[in-house]
Each structure stands twice: as C-alpha cells, then as structure tokens.
Scaffold this motif. Structure first.
Motif, mmCIF file in Angstrom:
data_model
loop_
_atom_site.group_PDB
_atom_site.id
_atom_site.type_symbol
_atom_site.label_atom_id
_atom_site.label_comp_id
_atom_site.label_asym_id
_atom_site.label_seq_id
_atom_site.Cartn_x
_atom_site.Cartn_y
_atom_site.Cartn_z
ATOM 1 N N THR A 31 0.840 -1.193 0.000
ATOM 2 C CA THR A 31 0.000 0.000 0.000
ATOM 3 C C THR A 31 0.879 1.248 0.000
ATOM 4 O O THR A 31 2.073 1.191 0.297
ATOM 5 N N SER A 33 0.640 3.660 2.147
ATOM 6 C CA SER A 33 1.037 3.929 3.533
ATOM 7 C C SER A 33 2.181 3.018 3.969
ATOM 8 O O SER A 33 3.038 3.417 4.771
ATOM 9 N N ASN A 57 3.786 10.898 4.297
ATOM 10 C CA ASN A 57 2.673 10.293 3.573
ATOM 11 C C ASN A 57 2.075 11.246 2.537
ATOM 12 O O ASN A 57 1.661 10.812 1.461
ATOM 13 N N LYS A 213 -8.050 1.826 0.229
ATOM 14 C CA LYS A 213 -8.171 2.532 1.514
ATOM 15 C C LYS A 213 -6.831 2.498 2.226
ATOM 16 O O LYS A 213 -6.647 1.807 3.234
ATOM 17 N N ASP A 214 -5.874 3.270 1.710
ATOM 18 C CA ASP A 214 -4.539 3.276 2.299
ATOM 19 C C ASP A 214 -3.940 4.676 2.371
ATOM 20 O O ASP A 214 -2.731 4.829 2.465
ATOM 21 N N ARG A 215 -4.770 5.685 2.356
ATOM 22 C CA ARG A 215 -4.302 7.062 2.518
ATOM 23 C C ARG A 215 -4.329 7.401 4.006
ATOM 24 O O ARG A 215 -5.370 7.446 4.626
ATOM 25 N N LEU A 216 -3.152 7.647 4.567
ATOM 26 C CA LEU A 216 -3.053 7.862 6.004
ATOM 27 C C LEU A 216 -3.796 9.117 6.441
ATOM 28 O O LEU A 216 -3.621 10.184 5.861
ATOM 29 N N ARG A 219 -1.946 8.103 12.109
ATOM 30 C CA ARG A 219 -1.202 6.865 12.374
ATOM 31 C C ARG A 219 -1.550 6.286 13.740
ATOM 32 O O ARG A 219 -1.765 5.081 13.873
ATOM 33 N N TRP A 222 -4.891 4.621 13.709
ATOM 34 C CA TRP A 222 -5.040 3.663 12.608
ATOM 35 C C TRP A 222 -6.211 4.057 11.705
ATOM 36 O O TRP A 222 -7.051 3.223 11.357
ATOM 37 N N GLN A 223 -6.244 5.329 11.318
ATOM 38 C CA GLN A 223 -7.308 5.817 10.438
ATOM 39 C C GLN A 223 -6.752 6.025 9.029
ATOM 40 O O GLN A 223 -5.728 6.689 8.847
ATOM 41 N N PHE A 224 -7.459 5.479 8.035
ATOM 42 C CA PHE A 224 -7.029 5.570 6.653
ATOM 43 C C PHE A 224 -8.211 5.960 5.769
ATOM 44 O O PHE A 224 -9.352 5.547 6.017
#
Length: 239
Positions: A31, A33, A57, A213-216, A219, A222-224
């Motif tokens: 991903t 992230s 990121n 769903k890997d756009r930070l 951190r 743990w929200q993406f």
C-alpha cells in the motif's frame, strides 16, 4: 521528472489490507502507507512522530512495477491477548504491557495470515511540492537506513539490497526501464504490471482503476482514507 527508484525482493512478504476479524490478508504489492512507512523507518522516524509521518505520507507519490508478485502462503497463527476486563484501568500502550498480566488473565486467539513467497517489485517515488525531504536524501536513507527495513512484517526481511537510484525520466515506465540499465539489471525479469496514483504519469494507458483505503489520516488511531489507483498489464513489447 525526477524519480527515486528502488527494488523490493524477498523470500516472503506480507502487504496488509483492511483487516476484519481473525483474517489478515496480503495484497500482491504494498500500500501507499506501507511504502511511506518504509521511507519513514529509513529516515529514523518513530511511530509517535505524527506530524513528520503525515508529512512523509502526503509529500510523495508511489508507483509500483510488479515483476513477480509471489505465490500465496497462508499461515495458521495463534497469539495471546488479555481480555478487556483484565485491561481495565491498566496501562497497555505496548505489547509488553499487554503480556505483563498474569497467565490466567491471557486468552488465546486464532487467526489466519497471508504471505507472498518470492516477491520482486520496483518502486518509484515522486516528490510533491510539499515533500519534506529531497529524493537524494531519501536515496541515502534507504541505502543506509536508521531502522531495519522489512517487507510488511518483521519476519519478512529483504533478500537483496534495495539499491536506490535517482533517475530522470518522462514517465513511470521509462523510469523502471532506465533503472534496469542503471542498476545493471538487464537480465532481471521485466515489469509485467504497473500501479500508480493520480498525479503520476505512467507512460501507458490504464486497464483498470480501483479505490484503495490506504491514505493515512492518523497513524496513532489507525485511520485511513480512500484514494484512486490505476493499473496496467504490460504486453511483451511494453515490458
């Protein structure tokens, strides 16, 4: 356009996806992230440096050239975790904190985890206007990382040096082609599949566009969020 290109080769890798319940799957390539995390580790950033991690990121785009995505390996996994009642009122920031409870307060959970065997990928990094570090600095950090780098999980070390190179090219595919020559990889397997985000020129038309769903976002929590990604399968002439 300037790109930082490096390779990811390993006997095993695990590229995490959105995990639900006891199943931990692996995508065929990392991903965005995960790649940002690899760069952050090379730079020596720690997990609690939220501002710096967000900058990494947001400051770079990542294109991926798949030479070999690897065969799937599925592992039956067990782990010990404390129950919620046992954790109530106790500090449990780290794994060590969790396991400091008595054995009677620990429960065993079962999970399934996927790995990829025989991975061979190329990664191209493109700096945005607000990139916190020039690509030359990232090249030096990846060549001499502050923290140990791994391919998704700590049990998956690279099997070859990442061999980073800063390359001038018109498009992503051109950068990967130039890397094979510059890094003396003319005999290496060619790229057979490309993946790239909006804002990056691939040099080939997309066959498919997907949402990942890997756009930070945060951190620590743990929200993406979602982002658009484009894919292209390369024929022999393009490869």
């Amino acid at each position: 356009m300037e790109y930082l290109v490096f390779q990811l080769q390993g006997a095993m890798a695990s590229w995490g996806e959105a995990a639900v319940g006891e199943y931990r799957g692996s995508h065929e390539y990392p991903t965005a992230s995960a790649l940002a995390g690899l760069i952050a580790a090379a730079l020596g950033l720690r997990r609690d440096q939220e501002v710096e991690l967000r900058a990494v990121n947001a400051g770079y785009l990542f294109g991926i050239g798949i030479r070999q995505s690897g065969a799937l390996l599925r592992d039956y996994h067990t782990a010990q975790v404390p129950g919620r009642v046992a954790l109530k009122g106790r500090r449990h920031v780290t794994r060590k904190d969790e396991l400091s409870l008595t054995r009677a307060d620990l429960n065993t959970i079962l999970s399934t985890r996927d790995y990829r065997q025989g991975v061979d990928l190329l990664v191209a990094v493109q700096a945005q206007a607000d990139a916190p570090h020039p690509l030359a600095d990232l090249q030096q950090a990846i060549a001499q990382p502050a923290f140990v780098l791994y391919l998704g999980r700590k049990s998956c070390p690279p099997s070859a040096p990442l061999n980073p190179r800063v390359i001038q090219a018109h498009a992503l595919l051109d950068a990967f082609t130039a890397y094979r020559v510059d890094a003396d990889q003319a005999a290496a397997q060619p790229v057979i599949k490309l993946a790239w985000p909006d804002g990056m020129t691939a040099g080939v038309a997309a066959d498919l566009s997907v949402t990942r769903k890997d756009r930070l976002i945060h951190r620590g929590a743990w929200q993406f969020g979602d982002r658009k990604e484009h894919l292209a399968l390369l024929n022999a002439r393009e490869a």
